[in-house]
Scaffold this motif. Sequence first.
Motif, short mmCIF file in Angstrom:
data_model
loop_
_atom_site.label_atom_id
_atom_site.label_comp_id
_atom_site.label_asym_id
_atom_site.label_seq_id
_atom_site.Cartn_x
_atom_site.Cartn_y
_atom_site.Cartn_z
N SER A 38 0.85 -1.19 0.00
CA SER A 38 0.00 0.00 0.00
C SER A 38 0.89 1.23 0.00
N TRP A 39 0.37 2.34 -0.56
CA TRP A 39 1.13 3.59 -0.65
C TRP A 39 0.18 4.74 -0.91
N THR A 40 0.71 5.95 -0.74
CA THR A 40 -0.02 7.17 -1.05
C THR A 40 0.71 7.89 -2.17
N VAL A 41 -0.04 8.27 -3.21
CA VAL A 41 0.52 9.03 -4.32
C VAL A 41 -0.57 9.98 -4.81
N ALA A 44 -3.87 10.08 -3.05
CA ALA A 44 -4.72 8.90 -3.10
C ALA A 44 -4.02 7.74 -2.38
N ASN A 45 -4.76 7.02 -1.56
CA ASN A 45 -4.24 5.84 -0.88
C ASN A 45 -4.56 4.62 -1.73
N LEU A 46 -3.52 3.92 -2.16
CA LEU A 46 -3.69 2.77 -3.05
C LEU A 46 -3.19 1.51 -2.37
N ALA A 155 9.08 14.59 -11.32
CA ALA A 155 9.19 13.77 -10.11
C ALA A 155 7.82 13.30 -9.66
N LYS A 156 7.80 12.15 -8.99
CA LYS A 156 6.59 11.60 -8.39
C LYS A 156 6.98 11.06 -7.01
N SER A 157 6.27 11.52 -5.97
CA SER A 157 6.56 11.09 -4.60
C SER A 157 5.53 10.10 -4.11
N LEU A 158 6.01 9.03 -3.52
CA LEU A 158 5.17 8.02 -2.88
C LEU A 158 5.51 8.01 -1.40
N SER A 159 4.48 8.01 -0.55
CA SER A 159 4.70 8.03 0.89
C SER A 159 3.81 6.99 1.56
#
Length: 168
Positions: A38-41, A44-46, A155-159
Motif C-alpha cells: 500500500s502507498w499514497t501518491v 490517493a491511498n492505493l 518527479a513523483k513522490s510516494l509516501s
Amino acid sequence: MTYPFLARATTALLLVATAACSSSDDEPTPAPATPGISWTVDNANLTSSSMQIQTAPDSYQVGAYYNLGGVNSNYISLTIPKTVGTYTFSPTATAGALYSVLTNNVATAVYYAGANPSGNGTVIGAGTIVVTEATTSQVAGTFTFTGIDRDTGNAKSLSNGKFLIRVQ
C-alpha cells in the motif's frame, strides 16, 4: 498408597507451564495477515494484493499493479533486501523502486528511485526502504521514495508505503 510430593510437583509444573504460555505486553505486534503493498501518491491511498515476486541472492524484486479502471493502471516495483534494516537508496544499495503510470496498457511515465538503471553509478530520485521483519516465509516493512522520470525530469513522490510479502 498416596504420593503427596507427586501432587505438589504436578501443581508446580502446571503453574510454570501456564506462566510460560501467557502473553505479555512486551511481545512484538505480528505483521498484518494479508499480503500486499500500500502507498499514497497524488493524495490517493492505493493498495494492491496482486503481486509478482522474484528472488535474488540478497533481495526480493516485488511488482504490483493497481487498476484504475479498464486498461489504465499504476505499477510499483520494489527491490527489498532480505535482512532487517534501514536502506537508503544509493549506487551500492540493494534497495530501489520504480513507479509507472500506464494508459491503455502502455507506460506513459516511469519514475525511478535508486541506482540508475543505465548502470553509470549515479542515483536517480531518493528513497528509503525499512525492513522490519525478514523470515524464510515473509518480509515486511515500510518505504517512501521520490522517483524521477528520466525522459522528462518530472518527479513523483510516494509516501506511507507498507508491504507484507509472503515468500516461498
